[in-house]
Design a protein around this motif. Structure first.
Motif, PDB file in Angstrom:
ATOM      1  N   LYS A  45       0.821  -1.113   0.137  1.00 54.66           N
ATOM      2  CA  LYS A  45       0.112   0.132   0.108  1.00 54.66           C
ATOM      3  C   LYS A  45       0.809   1.355   0.019  1.00 54.66           C
ATOM      4  N   ARG A  46       2.031   1.169   0.279  1.00 50.71           N
ATOM      5  CA  ARG A  46       2.937   2.354   0.257  1.00 50.71           C
ATOM      6  C   ARG A  46       3.655   2.742  -0.912  1.00 50.71           C
ATOM      7  N   SER A  51      -3.930  -0.902  -9.000  1.00 48.13           N
ATOM      8  CA  SER A  51      -3.630  -1.779 -10.213  1.00 48.13           C
ATOM      9  C   SER A  51      -2.350  -2.215 -10.198  1.00 48.13           C
ATOM     10  N   GLY A  52      -1.447  -2.034  -9.256  1.00 45.61           N
ATOM     11  CA  GLY A  52      -0.318  -2.718  -9.323  1.00 45.61           C
ATOM     12  C   GLY A  52       0.767  -1.639  -9.777  1.00 45.61           C
ATOM     13  N   ALA A  53       0.437  -0.668 -10.093  1.00 46.21           N
ATOM     14  CA  ALA A  53       1.538   0.566 -10.617  1.00 46.21           C
ATOM     15  C   ALA A  53       2.313   1.050  -9.520  1.00 46.21           C
ATOM     16  N   ILE A  54       3.512   1.514  -9.792  1.00 45.09           N
ATOM     17  CA  ILE A  54       4.270   2.299  -8.524  1.00 45.09           C
ATOM     18  C   ILE A  54       3.764   3.784  -8.669  1.00 45.09           C
ATOM     19  N   TYR A  55       3.397   4.054  -7.405  1.00 48.16           N
ATOM     20  CA  TYR A  55       2.934   5.456  -7.173  1.00 48.16           C
ATOM     21  C   TYR A  55       3.930   6.499  -8.191  1.00 48.16           C
ATOM     22  N   GLY A  59      10.092   7.787  -6.315  1.00 46.30           N
ATOM     23  CA  GLY A  59      11.096   7.496  -7.066  1.00 46.30           C
ATOM     24  C   GLY A  59      11.733   6.285  -7.073  1.00 46.30           C
ATOM     25  N   VAL A  60      12.222   5.728  -8.224  1.00 46.73           N
ATOM     26  CA  VAL A  60      12.919   4.252  -8.056  1.00 46.73           C
ATOM     27  C   VAL A  60      14.286   4.565  -8.893  1.00 46.73           C
ATOM     28  N   PHE A  61      15.224   3.953  -8.367  1.00 49.01           N
ATOM     29  CA  PHE A  61      16.445   4.083  -8.898  1.00 49.01           C
ATOM     30  C   PHE A  61      17.280   2.814  -8.846  1.00 49.01           C
ATOM     31  N   VAL A  86      12.283   5.812  -3.182  1.00 50.77           N
ATOM     32  CA  VAL A  86      12.504   7.272  -2.544  1.00 50.77           C
ATOM     33  C   VAL A  86      11.123   7.713  -2.663  1.00 50.77           C
ATOM     34  N   PRO A  87      10.091   7.716  -1.607  1.00 47.28           N
ATOM     35  CA  PRO A  87       9.021   8.441  -1.604  1.00 47.28           C
ATOM     36  C   PRO A  87       8.857  10.017  -1.500  1.00 47.28           C
ATOM     37  N   ALA A  88       8.463  10.746  -2.248  1.00 43.78           N
ATOM     38  CA  ALA A  88       8.585  11.913  -2.198  1.00 43.78           C
ATOM     39  C   ALA A  88       7.979  12.398  -0.667  1.00 43.78           C
ATOM     40  N   MET A  89       8.532  13.730   0.120  1.00 48.05           N
ATOM     41  CA  MET A  89       8.355  14.021   1.405  1.00 48.05           C
ATOM     42  C   MET A  89       7.558  15.118   1.127  1.00 48.05           C
TER      43      MET A  89
END
Length: 92
Positions: A45-46, A51-55, A59-61, A86-89
């Motif tokens: 959930k984070r 639908s299974g897509a990354i929010y 950010g993905v590295f 790396v989720p936005a803050m």
């Protein structure tokens, strides 16, 4: 083959406190992501939409190179690769 998923402090409570999760046998980014959320279901959930897509705000590295959304699902991983989320803050 082993890859490592690095998690920032904000996601660690949803992964049993782990900052690094080692995964064996995943050949693609999609397989690694599935293995990660299977091992730590509260991360789903984070990181992922229903639908299974990354929010969009995550950010993905891969080895310090930011990945484009289109590259992710079928991206082939190599032994020793490091994937970071790396989720936005926000604050105020």
């Amino acid at each position: 083959m082993t890859i490592v998923i690095e998690l920032p402090a904000t996601l660690r409570p949803y992964a049993s406190g782990e900052s690094r999760v080692a995964l064996d046998g995943q050949d693609s980014f999609g397989e690694a992501l599935d293995a990660l959320v299977t091992r730590h279901p509260r991360l789903r959930k984070r990181l992922l939409t229903s639908s299974g897509a990354i929010y969009d705000f995550v950010g993905v590295f891969l080895n310090d190179r930011r990945l484009a959304r289109d590259d992710m699902p079928d991206l082939t991983l190599a032994d020793g690769d490091v994937v970071s989320f790396v989720p936005a803050m926000a604050g105020g």
